[in-house]
Design a protein around this motif. Sequence first.
Motif, PDB file in Angstrom:
ATOM      1  N   GLU A 108       0.827  -1.207   0.000  1.00 46.05           N
ATOM      2  CA  GLU A 108       0.000   0.000   0.000  1.00 46.05           C
ATOM      3  C   GLU A 108       0.865   1.262   0.000  1.00 46.05           C
ATOM      4  O   GLU A 108       0.619   2.203  -0.760  1.00 46.05           O
ATOM      5  CB  GLU A 108      -0.940   0.012   1.214  1.00 46.05           C
ATOM      6  N   VAL A 177     -10.249  -4.408 -12.793  1.00 43.69           N
ATOM      7  CA  VAL A 177     -10.419  -4.212 -11.348  1.00 43.69           C
ATOM      8  C   VAL A 177     -11.762  -4.780 -10.895  1.00 43.69           C
ATOM      9  O   VAL A 177     -11.849  -5.458  -9.857  1.00 43.69           O
ATOM     10  CB  VAL A 177     -10.315  -2.710 -10.995  1.00 43.69           C
ATOM     11  N   GLU A 178     -12.810  -4.526 -11.666  1.00 48.64           N
ATOM     12  CA  GLU A 178     -14.134  -5.038 -11.302  1.00 48.64           C
ATOM     13  C   GLU A 178     -14.132  -6.562 -11.237  1.00 48.64           C
ATOM     14  O   GLU A 178     -14.683  -7.167 -10.305  1.00 48.64           O
ATOM     15  CB  GLU A 178     -15.172  -4.550 -12.315  1.00 48.64           C
ATOM     16  N   LEU A 180     -11.494  -8.618 -10.818  1.00 46.90           N
ATOM     17  CA  LEU A 180     -10.632  -9.092  -9.737  1.00 46.90           C
ATOM     18  C   LEU A 180     -11.273  -8.853  -8.371  1.00 46.90           C
ATOM     19  O   LEU A 180     -11.181  -9.710  -7.472  1.00 46.90           O
ATOM     20  CB  LEU A 180      -9.266  -8.404  -9.805  1.00 46.90           C
ATOM     21  N   ARG A 181     -11.928  -7.714  -8.211  1.00 51.47           N
ATOM     22  CA  ARG A 181     -12.583  -7.404  -6.942  1.00 51.47           C
ATOM     23  C   ARG A 181     -13.639  -8.475  -6.610  1.00 51.47           C
ATOM     24  O   ARG A 181     -13.768  -8.910  -5.463  1.00 51.47           O
ATOM     25  CB  ARG A 181     -13.243  -6.030  -7.028  1.00 51.47           C
ATOM     26  N   ALA A 184     -12.182 -11.646  -5.063  1.00 52.25           N
ATOM     27  CA  ALA A 184     -11.331 -11.502  -3.880  1.00 52.25           C
ATOM     28  C   ALA A 184     -11.984 -12.014  -2.601  1.00 52.25           C
ATOM     29  O   ALA A 184     -11.284 -12.268  -1.622  1.00 52.25           O
ATOM     30  CB  ALA A 184     -10.940 -10.035  -3.699  1.00 52.25           C
ATOM     31  N   ALA A 227      -5.349  -1.811 -10.739  1.00 55.05           N
ATOM     32  CA  ALA A 227      -5.408  -3.278 -10.735  1.00 55.05           C
ATOM     33  C   ALA A 227      -4.304  -3.899  -9.885  1.00 55.05           C
ATOM     34  O   ALA A 227      -4.429  -5.055  -9.447  1.00 55.05           O
ATOM     35  CB  ALA A 227      -5.327  -3.803 -12.168  1.00 55.05           C
ATOM     36  N   TRP A 230      -5.047  -5.573  -6.431  1.00 54.99           N
ATOM     37  CA  TRP A 230      -5.887  -6.760  -6.603  1.00 54.99           C
ATOM     38  C   TRP A 230      -5.079  -7.918  -7.194  1.00 54.99           C
ATOM     39  O   TRP A 230      -5.267  -9.073  -6.803  1.00 54.99           O
ATOM     40  CB  TRP A 230      -7.101  -6.426  -7.470  1.00 54.99           C
ATOM     41  N   ASP A 232      -1.955  -8.350  -6.667  1.00 55.02           N
ATOM     42  CA  ASP A 232      -1.115  -8.777  -5.550  1.00 55.02           C
ATOM     43  C   ASP A 232      -1.926  -9.609  -4.559  1.00 55.02           C
ATOM     44  O   ASP A 232      -1.454 -10.640  -4.070  1.00 55.02           O
ATOM     45  CB  ASP A 232      -0.521  -7.550  -4.867  1.00 55.02           C
ATOM     46  N   ARG A 233      -3.136  -9.172  -4.285  1.00 57.35           N
ATOM     47  CA  ARG A 233      -3.983  -9.871  -3.313  1.00 57.35           C
ATOM     48  C   ARG A 233      -4.339 -11.281  -3.779  1.00 57.35           C
ATOM     49  O   ARG A 233      -4.442 -12.205  -2.969  1.00 57.35           O
ATOM     50  CB  ARG A 233      -5.251  -9.046  -3.078  1.00 57.35           C
ATOM     51  N   LEU A 234      -4.525 -11.442  -5.078  1.00 60.99           N
ATOM     52  CA  LEU A 234      -4.943 -12.722  -5.646  1.00 60.99           C
ATOM     53  C   LEU A 234      -3.777 -13.513  -6.236  1.00 60.99           C
ATOM     54  O   LEU A 234      -3.982 -14.524  -6.914  1.00 60.99           O
ATOM     55  CB  LEU A 234      -5.996 -12.481  -6.737  1.00 60.99           C
TER      56      LEU A 234
END
Length: 321
Positions: A108, A177-178, A180-181, A184, A227, A230, A232-234
């Motif tokens: 972040e 982004v939509e 991937l969100r 999540a 993006a 997201w 990174d998160r996934l």
Amino acid sequence: MTPVVWSAEEASERLSRPTADLDTGALRDVPALVVDDAHLLPTDALDPLGLLPVVCIGVATMGTAPGFDAVAGDLASALLLASAAHERPNAATALAQVLRASEGQPIEAALLLESAVYATLQAGPEFAAWLSGRGRRVRPDEPEPPVLVDDGTRVRLTLNRPRLHNLFSAAMRDALVEALRGLAAGDDRPIVLDGAGPSFCAGGDLAEFGSVDDPATAHLIRTTANAAPWMDRLADRLTVRMHGASVGAGVELAAFAHSVEATSDATFCLPEVSMGLIPGAGGTISVPRRIGRQRTLAWCLGGSTIGAETALDWGLVDEVL
């Protein structure tokens, strides 16, 4: 501007002075500093390097001069990197500083720094010069969705601007982004990201560069619709399959994935410094994670296009198909 070259002995002496920062820097027409036999520099001389507003290039074998922003195997190669920094001193210095400061930071904070510096450079003279030479470009309306979603036991996301080699537009970013969100939370299916047509993703859509009225707003857009966090998160569930050209954002976003596959014809390039910018789609975090900070900076300065086998050797991709 002529690149400045110090021997390891001279560097050690100069860096011990409290006025070391007054000898170098883009504002003093010395945006790059080359130290010969950099591996011989004493450990206590390395700390000041990280504070200098200059691109520090060591002549050494990779892995033997950790305090430097980049290393080159011989003096001639180091001078080529220094010359590239002299051509775009603001962007080159800013990238070196961002890569230093981002190392080991939470994603972040690192993304926030990348975006803020990118916005600063958007208001600078180097990007303005590139923008004026680009000319005006207009894209027609595109009826097809920019990202295709194939739901099944695994989820396949396909970048879908094949005619334009999947140039990464604002609409594509928002659609990615939509998608991937939505994956999540409460979904543990594997994800595959690929590209339609001849290329995976040939970078940001140049027609949209400079289209936001002011850099401050552009920074807010990047930190709101991005993006990278997201990806990174996934990452643990994500496989990216790359083919053809991957440029800029196409390289940066893919590098977050746990598994990156490339076809033998795939090519890779990070050209942002030549535009007066730095990587701005998470690349200052994702690419160094894979290939290291020094190689990242050297690659960005040189602006070279590498092939799949080199990418595999560096660790930028995990498998060549």
